[in-house]
Design a protein around this motif. Structure first.
Motif, PDB file in Angstrom:
ATOM      1  N   ILE A  65      33.820 -24.085  -4.699  1.00 14.94           N
ATOM      2  CA  ILE A  65      33.881 -25.385  -4.027  1.00 14.94           C
ATOM      3  C   ILE A  65      32.485 -25.963  -3.832  1.00 14.94           C
ATOM      4  O   ILE A  65      31.601 -25.318  -3.284  1.00 14.94           O
ATOM      5  CB  ILE A  65      34.622 -25.261  -2.693  1.00 14.94           C
ATOM      6  CG1 ILE A  65      35.989 -24.623  -2.963  1.00 14.94           C
ATOM      7  CG2 ILE A  65      34.781 -26.627  -2.041  1.00 14.94           C
ATOM      8  CD1 ILE A  65      36.981 -24.772  -1.868  1.00 14.94           C
ATOM      9  N   GLY A  66      32.313 -27.175  -4.272  1.00 17.84           N
ATOM     10  CA  GLY A  66      31.032 -27.866  -4.156  1.00 17.84           C
ATOM     11  C   GLY A  66      31.069 -29.041  -5.117  1.00 17.84           C
ATOM     12  O   GLY A  66      32.100 -29.320  -5.740  1.00 17.84           O
ATOM     13  N   MET A  69      36.082 -21.146  -0.774  1.00 12.84           N
ATOM     14  CA  MET A  69      34.666 -20.808  -0.928  1.00 12.84           C
ATOM     15  C   MET A  69      34.481 -19.316  -1.177  1.00 12.84           C
ATOM     16  O   MET A  69      35.015 -18.481  -0.453  1.00 12.84           O
ATOM     17  CB  MET A  69      33.863 -21.248   0.299  1.00 12.84           C
ATOM     18  CG  MET A  69      33.737 -22.749   0.375  1.00 12.84           C
ATOM     19  SD  MET A  69      32.633 -23.281   1.692  1.00 12.84           S
ATOM     20  CE  MET A  69      31.044 -23.031   0.906  1.00 12.84           C
ATOM     21  N   TYR A  75      28.942 -24.612  10.413  1.00 16.66           N
ATOM     22  CA  TYR A  75      28.725 -24.679   8.973  1.00 16.66           C
ATOM     23  C   TYR A  75      29.277 -26.039   8.546  1.00 16.66           C
ATOM     24  O   TYR A  75      30.333 -26.456   9.028  1.00 16.66           O
ATOM     25  CB  TYR A  75      29.439 -23.525   8.241  1.00 16.66           C
ATOM     26  CG  TYR A  75      29.182 -23.559   6.748  1.00 16.66           C
ATOM     27  CD1 TYR A  75      27.919 -23.251   6.242  1.00 16.66           C
ATOM     28  CD2 TYR A  75      30.178 -23.950   5.864  1.00 16.66           C
ATOM     29  CE1 TYR A  75      27.656 -23.323   4.880  1.00 16.66           C
ATOM     30  CE2 TYR A  75      29.926 -24.014   4.490  1.00 16.66           C
ATOM     31  CZ  TYR A  75      28.654 -23.703   4.013  1.00 16.66           C
ATOM     32  OH  TYR A  75      28.401 -23.784   2.668  1.00 16.66           O
ATOM     33  N   VAL A 119      38.018 -19.048   8.049  1.00  9.29           N
ATOM     34  CA  VAL A 119      36.924 -18.084   7.921  1.00  9.29           C
ATOM     35  C   VAL A 119      36.560 -17.517   9.297  1.00  9.29           C
ATOM     36  O   VAL A 119      36.248 -16.334   9.427  1.00  9.29           O
ATOM     37  CB  VAL A 119      35.707 -18.764   7.242  1.00  9.29           C
ATOM     38  CG1 VAL A 119      34.536 -17.813   7.109  1.00  9.29           C
ATOM     39  CG2 VAL A 119      36.101 -19.317   5.872  1.00  9.29           C
ATOM     40  N   GLY A 122      27.997 -22.377  -6.263  1.00 10.20           N
ATOM     41  CA  GLY A 122      26.793 -23.069  -5.791  1.00 10.20           C
ATOM     42  C   GLY A 122      25.967 -22.189  -4.862  1.00 10.20           C
ATOM     43  O   GLY A 122      26.438 -21.151  -4.380  1.00 10.20           O
ATOM     44  N   THR A 162      27.445 -21.996  -1.321  1.00  6.78           N
ATOM     45  CA  THR A 162      28.709 -21.254  -1.360  1.00  6.78           C
ATOM     46  C   THR A 162      28.448 -19.769  -1.597  1.00  6.78           C
ATOM     47  O   THR A 162      29.137 -18.912  -1.045  1.00  6.78           O
ATOM     48  CB  THR A 162      29.617 -21.842  -2.459  1.00  6.78           C
ATOM     49  OG1 THR A 162      29.739 -23.243  -2.207  1.00  6.78           O
ATOM     50  CG2 THR A 162      30.986 -21.228  -2.447  1.00  6.78           C
ATOM     51  N   HIS A 203      27.479 -18.458   1.619  1.00  7.99           N
ATOM     52  CA  HIS A 203      28.639 -18.510   2.534  1.00  7.99           C
ATOM     53  C   HIS A 203      29.525 -17.272   2.373  1.00  7.99           C
ATOM     54  O   HIS A 203      29.818 -16.567   3.329  1.00  7.99           O
ATOM     55  CB  HIS A 203      29.437 -19.783   2.249  1.00  7.99           C
ATOM     56  CG  HIS A 203      30.669 -19.980   3.081  1.00  7.99           C
ATOM     57  ND1 HIS A 203      31.860 -19.347   2.810  1.00  7.99           N
ATOM     58  CD2 HIS A 203      30.901 -20.745   4.170  1.00  7.99           C
ATOM     59  CE1 HIS A 203      32.777 -19.726   3.701  1.00  7.99           C
ATOM     60  NE2 HIS A 203      32.221 -20.572   4.535  1.00  7.99           N
ATOM     61  N   THR A 234      20.227 -27.118  -2.460  1.00 14.96           N
ATOM     62  CA  THR A 234      20.806 -27.789  -1.293  1.00 14.96           C
ATOM     63  C   THR A 234      22.306 -27.591  -1.236  1.00 14.96           C
ATOM     64  O   THR A 234      22.919 -27.137  -2.210  1.00 14.96           O
ATOM     65  CB  THR A 234      20.483 -29.310  -1.309  1.00 14.96           C
ATOM     66  OG1 THR A 234      20.822 -29.883  -0.044  1.00 14.96           O
ATOM     67  CG2 THR A 234      21.246 -30.043  -2.403  1.00 14.96           C
ATOM     68  N   THR A 235      22.876 -27.950  -0.100  1.00 16.71           N
ATOM     69  CA  THR A 235      24.325 -28.009   0.061  1.00 16.71           C
ATOM     70  C   THR A 235      24.706 -29.450  -0.286  1.00 16.71           C
ATOM     71  O   THR A 235      24.756 -30.324   0.588  1.00 16.71           O
ATOM     72  CB  THR A 235      24.705 -27.660   1.523  1.00 16.71           C
ATOM     73  OG1 THR A 235      23.967 -26.509   1.914  1.00 16.71           O
ATOM     74  CG2 THR A 235      26.192 -27.399   1.671  1.00 16.71           C
ATOM     75  N   GLY A 236      24.898 -29.703  -1.566  1.00 17.15           N
ATOM     76  CA  GLY A 236      25.003 -31.083  -2.041  1.00 17.15           C
ATOM     77  C   GLY A 236      26.254 -31.798  -1.568  1.00 17.15           C
ATOM     78  O   GLY A 236      26.198 -32.910  -1.028  1.00 17.15           O
ATOM     79  N   MET A 237      27.358 -31.140  -1.732  1.00 12.15           N
ATOM     80  CA  MET A 237      28.662 -31.764  -1.527  1.00 12.15           C
ATOM     81  C   MET A 237      28.833 -32.397  -0.149  1.00 12.15           C
ATOM     82  O   MET A 237      29.431 -33.458  -0.005  1.00 12.15           O
ATOM     83  CB  MET A 237      29.724 -30.676  -1.701  1.00 12.15           C
ATOM     84  CG  MET A 237      31.105 -31.110  -1.380  1.00 12.15           C
ATOM     85  SD  MET A 237      31.958 -31.261  -2.896  1.00 12.15           S
ATOM     86  CE  MET A 237      33.613 -31.345  -2.342  1.00 12.15           C
ATOM     87  N   ASN A 281      21.031 -25.712  -6.778  1.00 11.29           N
ATOM     88  CA  ASN A 281      20.434 -27.059  -6.809  1.00 11.29           C
ATOM     89  C   ASN A 281      19.623 -27.325  -5.548  1.00 11.29           C
ATOM     90  O   ASN A 281      19.383 -28.454  -5.177  1.00 11.29           O
ATOM     91  CB  ASN A 281      21.499 -28.142  -7.016  1.00 11.29           C
ATOM     92  CG  ASN A 281      22.499 -28.185  -5.881  1.00 11.29           C
ATOM     93  OD1 ASN A 281      22.501 -27.318  -5.019  1.00 11.29           O
ATOM     94  ND2 ASN A 281      23.355 -29.192  -5.875  1.00 11.29           N
TER      95      ASN A 281
HETATM   96  C1  LIG Z   1      35.430 -22.583   4.424  1.00 11.65           C
HETATM   97  C2  LIG Z   1      34.819 -23.892   4.020  1.00 11.65           C
HETATM   98  N1  LIG Z   1      33.781 -24.371   4.714  1.00 11.65           N
HETATM   99  C3  LIG Z   1      33.208 -25.547   4.367  1.00 11.65           C
HETATM  100  C4  LIG Z   1      33.690 -26.259   3.304  1.00 11.65           C
HETATM  101  C5  LIG Z   1      33.040 -27.577   2.916  1.00 11.65           C
HETATM  102  N2  LIG Z   1      32.228 -27.418   1.724  1.00 11.65           N
HETATM  103  C6  LIG Z   1      32.731 -27.631   0.495  1.00 11.65           C
HETATM  104  S1  LIG Z   1      31.669 -27.240  -0.686  1.00 11.65           S
HETATM  105  C7  LIG Z   1      30.475 -26.838   0.377  1.00 11.65           C
HETATM  106  C8  LIG Z   1      29.122 -26.364  -0.048  1.00 11.65           C
HETATM  107  C9  LIG Z   1      28.674 -26.862  -1.335  1.00 11.65           C
HETATM  108  O1  LIG Z   1      27.337 -26.527  -1.525  1.00 11.65           O
HETATM  109  P1  LIG Z   1      26.846 -25.713  -2.778  1.00 11.65           P
HETATM  110  O2  LIG Z   1      27.647 -24.477  -2.950  1.00 11.65           O
HETATM  111  O3  LIG Z   1      25.383 -25.509  -2.620  1.00 11.65           O
HETATM  112  O4  LIG Z   1      27.185 -26.654  -4.002  1.00 11.65           O
HETATM  113  P2  LIG Z   1      26.711 -28.166  -4.325  1.00 11.65           P
HETATM  114  O5  LIG Z   1      27.690 -29.082  -3.674  1.00 11.65           O
HETATM  115  O6  LIG Z   1      25.305 -28.330  -3.814  1.00 11.65           O
HETATM  116  O7  LIG Z   1      26.773 -28.271  -5.802  1.00 11.65           O
HETATM  117  C10 LIG Z   1      30.927 -26.992   1.656  1.00 11.65           C
HETATM  118  C11 LIG Z   1      30.098 -26.756   2.835  1.00 11.65           C
HETATM  119  C12 LIG Z   1      34.804 -25.729   2.615  1.00 11.65           C
HETATM  120  N3  LIG Z   1      35.372 -26.357   1.596  1.00 11.65           N
HETATM  121  N4  LIG Z   1      35.331 -24.550   2.991  1.00 11.65           N
END
Ligand SMILES: Cc1ncc(C[n+]2csc(CCOP(=O)(O)OP(=O)(O)O)c2C)c(N)n1
Length: 581
Positions: A360-361, A380, A25, A79, A407, A410, A413, A438-441, A436
């Motif tokens: 988180i994102g 998350m 991931y 996780v 997000g 998330t 996830h 996608t997994t933007g961040m 949005n």
């Molecule tokens: C357990 C864990 N895995 C991975 C991450 C890294 N991470 C932070 S935010 C994120 C996903 C963000 O994607 P999304 O929810 O679609 O929001 P966006 O950034 O697109 O607005 C990831 C993979 C994390 N912080 N914690």
């Protein structure tokens, strides 16, 4: 010879070792490892919805005989910890190598964890490279070690090792046939009767790994001046070499288990002995626990954040060369992009004056001024469950209006189970899913919501609305987050019904998605502007203030979303004539 980042080098090493499968991931600083592995010939790779699932896929593939690379960032190991601790008992069939990429200094993380403690606690051999060449070599060797000691092998990297590039000797792939699967419940079915046997076997396997690591060439002693010895690993080794060039160094490549006898011998060869470690006391605690006496590390050595050659020299009272002194760089706070579809949701949540449990994102930036629309962000998936907790606490005191913001990646996830909990326990509230596409961040990886797979295999988009309804949420709406009135009324209606659980799916592509976001013609500020600041309050990086207080839009930065114009009370924001860019 190739110039590779640590992440690319790990993928290369795994490929050379004949790894068949990659799972993970995304998460900085680990992400490029799986992206690189996925592009190699002859491998299968996939992003999973979360790290636990990824490691479980790895365990299944290993049981079936394949060699598997699993990648994640340090918080992802939390996780995945559930399967991790038990796969140390089962052991492997095909080798399992699990990358834990740590982020000392929290460049892009919510905490600073040291994954070496996980190796110690789970009883998994752990290797830690200090540069790209070692990253490739250690990753390759890790598969052999995993199969030899019948245990998962963890690879630890930190952000500087993951992202810095160095020259790497590369080789051809070894074609390794998957091992045959043999049914053996006493190894793979971890119910108490069998687990007790595997527990005893675990100790034997760990003892064998500990004996091996005493003489392993992955650890290295560099004898120089014997008045000072330093034990270190990973990036800290590079800093120590630069900061203390005369010191004798015990460079650990195997960071769990530790080579007790070899460390005791080193102790006898040097007058003073220190452990130098980043954002952690793992090494000093562990070395002391082996009975190896250490001198007290200077108190001035930073206990938090990254080390540097300069901070090490300063801690030992040595001069710091001027060039190495940290430069004063003006702060540049992060902001949601111009045109980001998350912006108005936060603007309107702030306007609704509710408590916002965030997640988180990219959208975590909604916590910062001027939007300032987030009360919490922990890990998350926590937004939805924390919002439920806020609502529960309100039953014993002052009831609060609470919204969760999460997000799409998330939500997939770990938000789904949180929402299920709220439905199951009949909790009211508002959950905003910011889809949005996608997994933007972490760099626009595919995820189950957009249905884009890592190796571009045909998949399917998750129907979020159908899922939410199937979980038992009757009040679910899909709303365009760029439409101020629609966002405002959807939030207002949902919050007005304090008895119900509502989910609003705000769906609009990230502006950086070249294939799906279509930029409009840019906007500009006309002579009507009174300098009221309504548009400025959106925190769009394309809008700033002139000296006279009037707003100005940088047309090169403007994404043409038109969000700002909807907030202007005097129609001072207009779209330039002409077609979209
Ligand atoms: C357990 C864990 N895995 C991975 C991450 C890294 N991470 C932070 S935010 C994120 C996903 C963000 O994607 P999304 O929810 O679609 O929001 P966006 O950034 O697109 O607005 C990831 C993979 C994390 N912080 N914690």
């Amino acid at each position: 010879m190739a110039l590779l980042s640590g992440n690319e080098a790990i993928a290369q090493g795994a490929w050379e070792a004949g790894a068949h499968i990659g799972v993970g991931y995304p998460g900085t600083p680990s992400t490029e490892t799986m992206e690189t592995f996925a592009q190699k010939d002859g491998v299968y790779a996939e992003w999973c919805p979360n790290e636990k699932v990824a490691l479980e896929v790895a365990v299944g593939a290993s049981a079936a005989g394949a060699r598997v690379l699993a990648t994640m960032k340090h918080v992802g190991v939390n996780v995945a910890a559930d399967p991790l601790f038990t796969v140390a008992y089962t052991g492997v069939n095909g080798g399992i190598v699990m990358l834990a990429a740590d982020d000392p200094g929290m460049h892009s993380s919510q905490n600073e964890q040291d994954s070496r403690y996980y190796a110690q606690a789970a009883h998994a051999l752990m290797l830690e490279p200090s540069d790209s060449a070692e990253a490739r070599a250690f990753a390759k060797e890790a598969f052999e070690l995993s199969e030899r000691f019948d245990m998962p092998v963890m690879l630890r990297s930190t952000v500087r090792i993951s992202h810095a590039k160095g020259s790497v000797e590369v080789a051809e792939r070894a074609e390794v046939a998957p091992k045959p699967y043999e049914k053996d419940p006493s190894k793979w079915v971890m119910m108490p009767a069998y687990a007790k046997l595997r527990r005893a076997s675990l100790d034997e396997r760990v003892a064998a790994a500990a004996a091996w690591c005493e003489d392993s060439e992955l650890n290295r002693v560099e004898m120089r001046d014997t008045s000072m010895g330093v034990i270190c690993s990973g990036a800290a080794y590079q800093y120590v070499c630069e900061a203390l060039p005369d010191a004798s160094v015990f460079k650990l490549g195997v960071v769990w288990p530790l080579p007790k006898r070899a460390l005791q011998q080193f102790r006898e060869q040097v007058d003073a002995l220190y452990c130098i470690d980043e954002a952690s006391t793992y090494l000093s605690d562990s070395v002391r626990a082996l009975g190896v006496q250490l001198d007290a590390t200077p108190a001035a050595l930073p206990a938090q954040g990254e080390l540097s050659p300069a901070s090490i020299r300063a801690a030992f009272g040595l001069d710091v060369p001027a060039a190495a002194a940290p430069e004063e760089v003006p702060a540049r706070p992060p902001a949601l992009c111009a045109g980001c579809p998350h912006r108005l949701v936060f603007k309107e949540l702030a306007r609704a004056k509710c408590i916002v449990c965030g997640d988180i994102g990219c959208y975590t930036l909604g916590a910062l001024p001027p939007l300032s629309a987030m009360d919490t962000c922990v890990c998350m998936g926590a937004s939805v469950s924390m919002a439920h907790g806020f609502e529960l606490a309100g039953r014993f005191g002052e009831p609060a209006r609470v919204a969760a913001v999460i997000g799409d990646s998330t939500f997939a996830h770990s938000g789904i189970t949180s929402l299920l909990n709220t439905v199951y326990n009949v909790g009211p509230g508002l959950v905003c899913i910011l889809d949005n596409r996608t997994t933007g961040m972490t760099g626009h990886e595919g995820n189950p919501v957009n249905g884009i797979t890592l190796q571009q295999r045909t998949s399917r988009e998750l129907d979020l609305e159908a899922l939410v309804k199937a979980l038992g949420v009757d009040d679910c709406a899909v709303v365009n987050p760029n439409d101020m009135r629609a966002v405002r009324s959807a939030i207002k209606d949902a919050l007005a019904n304090s008895e119900a659980l509502s989910v609003i799916i705000f769906k609009s592509p990230c502006v950086l998605l070249r294939n799906s976001f279509v930029p409009g013609a840019p906007y500009f500020v006309n002579g009507n502007c009174t300098g009221c600041g309504s548009c400025i309050s959106l925190g769009c990086p394309a809008i700033s203030k002139e000296d006279d207080g009037r707003a100005v839009i940088d047309t090169a930065a403007c994404a043409g979303c038109g969000q700002c114009g909807q907030y202007c009370p005097v129609e001072a924001i207009e779209q330039l004539e002409g077609s979209a860019r």
